[in-house]
Scaffold this motif. Structure first.
Motif, PDB file in Angstrom:
ATOM      1  N   PHE A  57       0.759  -1.072   0.075  1.00 27.04           N
ATOM      2  CA  PHE A  57       0.039  -0.012   0.058  1.00 27.04           C
ATOM      3  C   PHE A  57       0.820   1.259   0.055  1.00 27.04           C
ATOM      4  O   PHE A  57       0.476   2.291  -0.628  1.00 27.04           O
ATOM      5  N   TRP A  58       2.102   1.246   0.717  1.00 25.98           N
ATOM      6  CA  TRP A  58       2.918   2.592   0.852  1.00 25.98           C
ATOM      7  C   TRP A  58       3.284   2.763  -0.514  1.00 25.98           C
ATOM      8  O   TRP A  58       3.391   3.808  -0.989  1.00 25.98           O
ATOM      9  N   LYS A  59       3.986   1.838  -1.328  1.00 22.70           N
ATOM     10  CA  LYS A  59       4.510   2.083  -2.471  1.00 22.70           C
ATOM     11  C   LYS A  59       3.341   2.638  -3.615  1.00 22.70           C
ATOM     12  O   LYS A  59       3.345   3.522  -4.300  1.00 22.70           O
ATOM     13  N   TRP A  71       0.602   4.104  -2.800  1.00 21.35           N
ATOM     14  CA  TRP A  71       0.114   5.515  -2.438  1.00 21.35           C
ATOM     15  C   TRP A  71       1.453   6.606  -2.714  1.00 21.35           C
ATOM     16  O   TRP A  71       1.066   7.837  -2.954  1.00 21.35           O
ATOM     17  N   ASP A  72       2.349   6.010  -2.737  1.00 19.86           N
ATOM     18  CA  ASP A  72       3.542   7.072  -3.174  1.00 19.86           C
ATOM     19  C   ASP A  72       3.480   7.057  -4.618  1.00 19.86           C
ATOM     20  O   ASP A  72       3.756   8.314  -5.233  1.00 19.86           O
ATOM     21  N   ARG A 116       0.739   7.039  -6.394  1.00 19.42           N
ATOM     22  CA  ARG A 116      -0.464   8.109  -6.753  1.00 19.42           C
ATOM     23  C   ARG A 116      -0.111   9.343  -6.306  1.00 19.42           C
ATOM     24  O   ARG A 116      -0.269  10.195  -7.239  1.00 19.42           O
ATOM     25  N   ALA A 117       0.519   9.477  -5.293  1.00 18.94           N
ATOM     26  CA  ALA A 117       1.092  11.057  -5.137  1.00 18.94           C
ATOM     27  C   ALA A 117       1.950  11.551  -6.185  1.00 18.94           C
ATOM     28  O   ALA A 117       1.933  12.769  -6.283  1.00 18.94           O
ATOM     29  N   ALA A 118       2.596  10.746  -6.920  1.00 20.65           N
ATOM     30  CA  ALA A 118       3.663  11.181  -7.836  1.00 20.65           C
ATOM     31  C   ALA A 118       2.923  11.471  -9.057  1.00 20.65           C
ATOM     32  O   ALA A 118       3.233  12.493  -9.578  1.00 20.65           O
ATOM     33  N   ARG A 119       1.845  10.820  -9.217  1.00 19.80           N
ATOM     34  CA  ARG A 119       1.234  11.010 -10.664  1.00 19.80           C
ATOM     35  C   ARG A 119       0.311  12.126 -10.236  1.00 19.80           C
ATOM     36  O   ARG A 119       0.332  13.199 -11.165  1.00 19.80           O
ATOM     37  N   ILE A 120      -0.042  12.392  -9.224  1.00 17.35           N
ATOM     38  CA  ILE A 120      -0.947  13.977  -8.941  1.00 17.35           C
ATOM     39  C   ILE A 120       0.224  14.900  -8.751  1.00 17.35           C
ATOM     40  O   ILE A 120      -0.238  16.035  -9.512  1.00 17.35           O
ATOM     41  N   SER A 121       1.343  14.813  -8.028  1.00 20.34           N
ATOM     42  CA  SER A 121       2.099  16.095  -8.092  1.00 20.34           C
ATOM     43  C   SER A 121       2.741  16.405  -9.256  1.00 20.34           C
ATOM     44  O   SER A 121       3.083  17.450  -9.527  1.00 20.34           O
ATOM     45  N   ASN A 122       2.996  15.577 -10.263  1.00 18.84           N
ATOM     46  CA  ASN A 122       3.608  15.739 -11.418  1.00 18.84           C
ATOM     47  C   ASN A 122       2.533  16.138 -12.601  1.00 18.84           C
ATOM     48  O   ASN A 122       2.957  16.065 -13.658  1.00 18.84           O
ATOM     49  N   GLY A 123       1.469  16.325 -12.090  1.00 16.07           N
ATOM     50  CA  GLY A 123       0.550  17.000 -13.108  1.00 16.07           C
ATOM     51  C   GLY A 123       0.586  18.130 -13.103  1.00 16.07           C
ATOM     52  O   GLY A 123       1.468  19.021 -12.351  1.00 16.07           O
ATOM     53  N   SER A 124      -0.169  18.979 -13.963  1.00 19.93           N
ATOM     54  CA  SER A 124      -0.044  20.430 -13.924  1.00 19.93           C
ATOM     55  C   SER A 124      -1.360  21.302 -13.626  1.00 19.93           C
ATOM     56  O   SER A 124      -2.237  20.620 -12.806  1.00 19.93           O
TER      57      SER A 124
END
Lengths: 362, 664
Positions: free
Chosen positions: A232-234, A236-237, A239-247
């Motif tokens: 789960f940790w991986k 969620w990480d 998922r956070a990466a996909r969201i943060s690297n959007g614009s």
């Protein structure tokens, strides 16, 4: 002898009644009129003192209720005489303008009369005495005007200073506003950008390489290792990466519509008017429209008034867009249950009676 | 459905065909199944960025399109908060929208309130719903309520809650992970928090059995939200668990490695090896983070190269965030500040380290070219802006252009936030290109492409372009006009940039402009002067703080510009303000009481008046110049008036008398 004694008494009383400043003023005036003759000077001085004392007594008697006002007048008069004589110094005051003018006028008139009288007594002709008194009074008036002008200048300077301060205050406000704008600009400033001139630094092929270096040697190639991970940790990480690297959302209208489609805000392409119909999407329109084929299996007679009625029911149901096909069939079944065998006979009988009645009516 | 059958193809042949049976065959192709967004994706791929328009989010009435970074933020957040307000309205008063006959029903337009943890029934199902929708604080409240009401919570559900609260430190999901509202995600500022002791995470950790999983989760959480005490606790937990022959998961190792020094990190990696554990990209990023803490440049270089070599050895592809960690930390921190590099030794060291950095970036960019870039960690997008910073420091324009092409290629799926980090990225590139380029045409192309679409208008950039225009022997009216217009839109007129605008416009050679360009010049000057005059006339009490009084230098420059475009009357109306004492004093003042007119502007105005034989204008200029000049300078000017203009004897005497009264 008695006259001399009387003079002495008057002098003592005057000294007690009039203060020293006024006496000095009177002496100045006497010196001005009779610079050389000592006896005439003394005589003039005594006469002026007597007159002033009498005047003061009369004023006091006339305005006993406003003693303070008279004292003010007296003080102003003292100042006036002092200025004329130039022997005494008077503090600057700020009396009201009308009161000041009234005091000046009263003092000047009084002074003019006394000086004229004394000049006549001293042997001057009437004309000469008038000129003398006018001259002295004019000098006094000039001094008063100068004094008033000085006061006015002080006031004007204060006003100007206040204006300057107000201007500076206004400028401070502007500076604060400008400072706020610059601060807003600075928030978004890139601290890296500088005005220093920089020469280009080129790639050095002889510099140490990032790739093609000796590894740590911890993990060996070809050996098998276990993937021991908190799943789960991986996730969620990632998922956070996909969201943060959007614009900042869509960059054109098509992307916006893609977003709306995935969120369920827009009909899907290709356009399908059966979008999200649910179970009804598997039902053919034939089942909605051609409902009469169900009537024989439900036991509805094929002719007669019941058949006619059921025909109308089928037409109505076939035009209803809000009912499901199953619900329409339920309606038909209900009517079939209603028109059971017993009711069919009753309807048939009533129909025959109606037809007979119609024939009899003809 | 006929529509779903696709196109039917009818194969027909002419009647003269020798095979009549084949000519009558009808073939219907099977339908192609498409997802709902396939068509839109295909259309979207045909659309590239429009360099003449603002970002799609700002397509609006032109007067509202923002020019600067602060106005971009204001605009975007205003739109987003409006949307959220509408959402809240629909949530709070659903009966206002009850009359709904739409078919099909779309639930997204009927938002519902989130379940209130104090009102909802305290059941495990409700708790699981909150956990699955990542409502961290609400889950904590509901869990505590269930415990206080003696409702049993199974170990499985407690474990699910423990995962959530440990990953998010018993706080709500940070702005950086908000998927729906991108404005809050990018403009919102989360506070960096340390581990919350005594919160639900600690409570659950004490309640749950100490398994490999729970201990690893706890260690990972303590290291993710690390401060001194939480790191100590994480290390203690690790030692205890290892002493009890327990096995720790990789994420816990990653956290511990990242929070330690490089030597300790290597020991932890050795522990991973003894457990036969596979590393992932996060492991190597953690190792790079620990290597970055080495104080000496040589040590960092050795560590970075070792780690990258190790990744290559076992086939782990470095992420952009790995390169970000390397590029960000390779140069000594104390050497980065330009003003602190005092000694020559420090300058030499900085140059050497910068050379290594630029060489490594060359290798990195070569390896990234043509490769599909996907977001692996949250900091992947920061690589681009950091690399552009190195290129700016090194003034290496070729590598900067290469970096931009990598970022803008179709293969790159890692995007920087458009109005914050990406804007900084392009600002650095644009500044570098403008500084290094000698061609005004190229500067114009770059500027019009990037400003204000990608780079907000800012004082430094405008000043730089103006300096370039002033230094160049060529003229470029379109570039000057564009920069001035952007400055007007960005509110730069009342300041140092406004002065620069006037100076640049005064330097324009009107005879070199074409007819349409001359018209542009005329309208631009008229607009600028009108705005400046209007700002000076804000003398009412409520407008006073917006007032910008005209300075004498400003008046002279504006008058010169107005004269050049043929507006003598307006020019001399402005100049008369300098001779009007009431204009610079009192509450109604519109002129700044200090300063003086530009001598070069007044000289040109004077010559222009003489050329036109305008006695009044020449006398006005003479009078204004007399405010700063002495008699010796004024006499030749007066003589020139006598020569050029038709003045009678009375006027001659007046002018000569005026000059005689000036101080020597």
């Amino acid at each position: 002898s008695s006259a001399a004694s009387g003079d002495g008494n008057d002098g003592k009383g005057a000294k007690d009644a009039i203060d020293e400043d006024l006496l000095n003023a009177i002496e100045g005036v006497a010196n001005n009129i009779h610079p050389q003759n000592g006896s005439e000077k003394k005589s003039l001085k005594n006469t002026l003192i007597n007159r002033l004392v009498a005047n003061e007594k009369a004023s006091f008697d006339a305005a006993a209720a406003s003693a303070s006002s008279e004292m003010l007048d007296d003080q102003a008069l003292i100042g006036l005489l002092a200025d004329v004589a130039g022997d005494a110094k008077v503090e600057k005051k700020l009396p009201p303008k009308s009161a000041q003018l009234r005091q000046e006028k009263r003092g000047l008139v009084l002074l003019r009369k006394e000086i004229f009288y004394q000049a006549v007594q001293s042997g001057f002709t009437t004309e000469e005495a008038r000129v003398k008194s006018e001259t002295i009074v004019n000098e006094a008036q000039i001094k008063l005007q100068e004094q008033r002008k000085a006061l006015l200048n002080d006031v004007r300077e204060k006003v100007e200073q206040e204006e300057v301060e107000e201007t500076e205050r206004s400028e401070k406000d502007q500076k604060l506003f400008t400072m706020a704008l610059e601060f807003m600009e600075k928030i978004y400033k890139d601290d890296l950008i500088s005005s220093a001139v920089r020469k280009p630094v080129k790639v050095d092929n002889d510099a140490i390489k990032l790739f093609n270096q000796k590894p740590l040697g911890i993990w060996k190639k070809g050996e098998k290792y276990e993937d021991f991970s908190l799943g789960f940790w991986k996730q969620w990480d990632e998922r956070a990466a996909r969201i943060s690297n959007g614009s900042f959302g869509p960059t054109n209208s098509f992307e916006e519509q893609i977003e709306w489609t995935t969120k369920g805000k827009q009909w899907e392409y290709p356009i399908d008017n059966e979008f999200k119909m649910g179970d009804e999407s598997n039902v053919s329109f034939i089942d909605h429209v051609f409902l009469e084929r169900h009537l024989p299996s439900l036991g509805i007679p094929k002719s007669g008034p019941i058949a006619h009625f059921m025909h109308l029911v089928c037409v109505g149901l076939s035009k209803n867009p809000y009912m499901t096909a199953a619900k329409k069939r339920e309606h038909l079944k209900w009517f079939a249950d209603y028109f059971n065998t017993e009711k069919q006979k009753l309807v048939h009988k009533l129909h025959e009676q109606e037809q007979i009645a119609a024939q009899n009516a003809l | 459905m006929i529509g779903r059958m696709g196109l039917g193809r009818v194969i027909t042949r002419s009647l003269s065909s020798v095979e009549p049976a084949l000519s009558q065959k009808l073939t219907i192709q099977p339908a192609i199944e498409r997802s709902p967004t396939d068509l839109l994706n295909a259309l979207s791929e045909t659309v590239g960025p429009d360099t003449t328009a603002p970002h799609f989010a700002y397509i609006d009435d032109p007067i509202t399109i923002p020019s600067t970074q602060s106005t971009k933020k204001t605009y975007f957040m205003a739109k987003e908060f409006g949307k959220r307000a509408a959402r809240e309205l629909a949530t709070e008063w659903p009966t206002l929208f009850a009359f709904d006959r739409d078919q099909p029903q779309l639930p997204v337009f009927r938002p519902r309130h989130l379940a209130d943890p104090l009102q909802v029934e305290p059941t495990e199902n409700n708790l699981l719903k909150m956990i699955s929708s990542r409502e961290v604080k609400d889950s904590c409240i509901l869990y505590e309520r269930m415990r206080s009401e003696n409702v049993d919570v199974s170990e499985k559900v407690q474990l699910e809650l423990f995962r959530l609260v440990t990953y998010y430190n018993s706080s709500n999901v940070p702005f950086a992970e908000w998927e729906e509202f991108v404005g809050m995600r990018n403009f919102g500022e989360d506070s960096t928090s340390s581990w919350k002791s005594g919160a639900v995470a600690d409570l659950l950790f004490e309640t749950l059995p100490k398994t490999d999983e729970t201990v690893s989760i706890m260690i990972a959480g303590l290291c993710k939200f690390s401060d001194h005490s939480s790191l100590e606790r994480a290390r203690e937990l690790y030692k205890e668990h290892r002493a009890a022959k327990g096995k720790v998961y990789r994420e816990a190792f990653n956290g511990l490695i990242g929070a330690s020094s490089y030597s300790v990190g290597k020991k932890l990696v050795a522990e991973m090896i003894s457990l036969r554990m596979t590393p992932d990209i996060f492991t190597f990023n953690a190792l790079l983070s620990s290597a970055a803490k080495a104080g000496k440049f040589e040590d960092r270089v050795k560590a970075f190269t070792e780690i990258i070599g190790e990744m290559k050895e076992i086939g782990v592809e470095p992420a952009l965030s790995s390169f970000h960690l390397i590029i960000k930390n390779i140069i000594d921190f104390k050497l980065l500040d330009n003003e602190k590099r005092e000694s020559d030794e420090q300058k030499k060291t900085y140059n050497h380290q910068l050379t290594v950095a630029i060489s490594w970036l060359n290798e990195i960019q070569n390896s990234l070219t043509g490769k599909t870039l996907k977001p692996i960690t949250s900091t992947c997008n920061l690589f681009f802006v950091e690399a552009m910073g190195i290129h700016y420091r090194a003034a290496n324009e070729n590598l900067a252009e290469n970096l931009v092409s990598i970022y803008e290629s179709k293969a790159n799926e890692v995007k920087m936030p458009a109005f914050t980090i990406e804007s900084m990225f392009y600002n650095r590139q644009l500044q570098l290109a403008v500084e290094q380029s000698a061609s005004l045409n190229r500067i114009y192309d770059l500027y019009t492409t990037m400003v204000p679409r990608l780079v907000g208008v800012n004082n430094y950039l405008s000043s730089l372009v103006f300096r370039k225009l002033a230094a160049s022997s060529d003229r470029h009216w379109p570039l000057l006009r564009r920069v001035i217009i952007d400055g007007i839109a960005a509110g730069q007129m009342n300041g140092v940039i406004g002065e620069e605008m006037r100076k640049q416009l005064c330097n324009v050679q009107l005879h070199t402009l074409g007819t349409s360009e001359r018209e542009q010049f005329t309208s631009l000057v008229q607009k600028l002067v009108a705005v400046w005059v209007e700002f000076s006339q804000f003398t009412e009490e409520r407008m006073r703080r917006l007032q910008r009084k005209l300075s004498p230098s400003q008046i002279s420059e504006c008058a010169l510009l107005l004269t050049r475009i043929g507006e003598q009357q307006k020019a001399y109306e402005l100049l008369d303000l300098l001779l009007d004492e009431t204009a610079s004093s009192g509450d109604e003042a519109t002129v700044y009481p200090r300063g003086h007119a530009r001598p070069w502007a007044m000289a040109e105005l004077f010559e222009d008046a003489l050329r036109k034989r305008d006695t009044y204008a020449a006398a006005t200029c003479l009078q204004i110049m007399s405010l700063t000049a002495n008699r010796a300078k004024l006499e030749p000017l007066a003589n020139r008036i006598f020569e050029k203009c038709n003045v009678n004897q009375e006027q001659v005497r007046i002018i000569q008398g005026f000059i005689r009264l000036r101080p020597q």
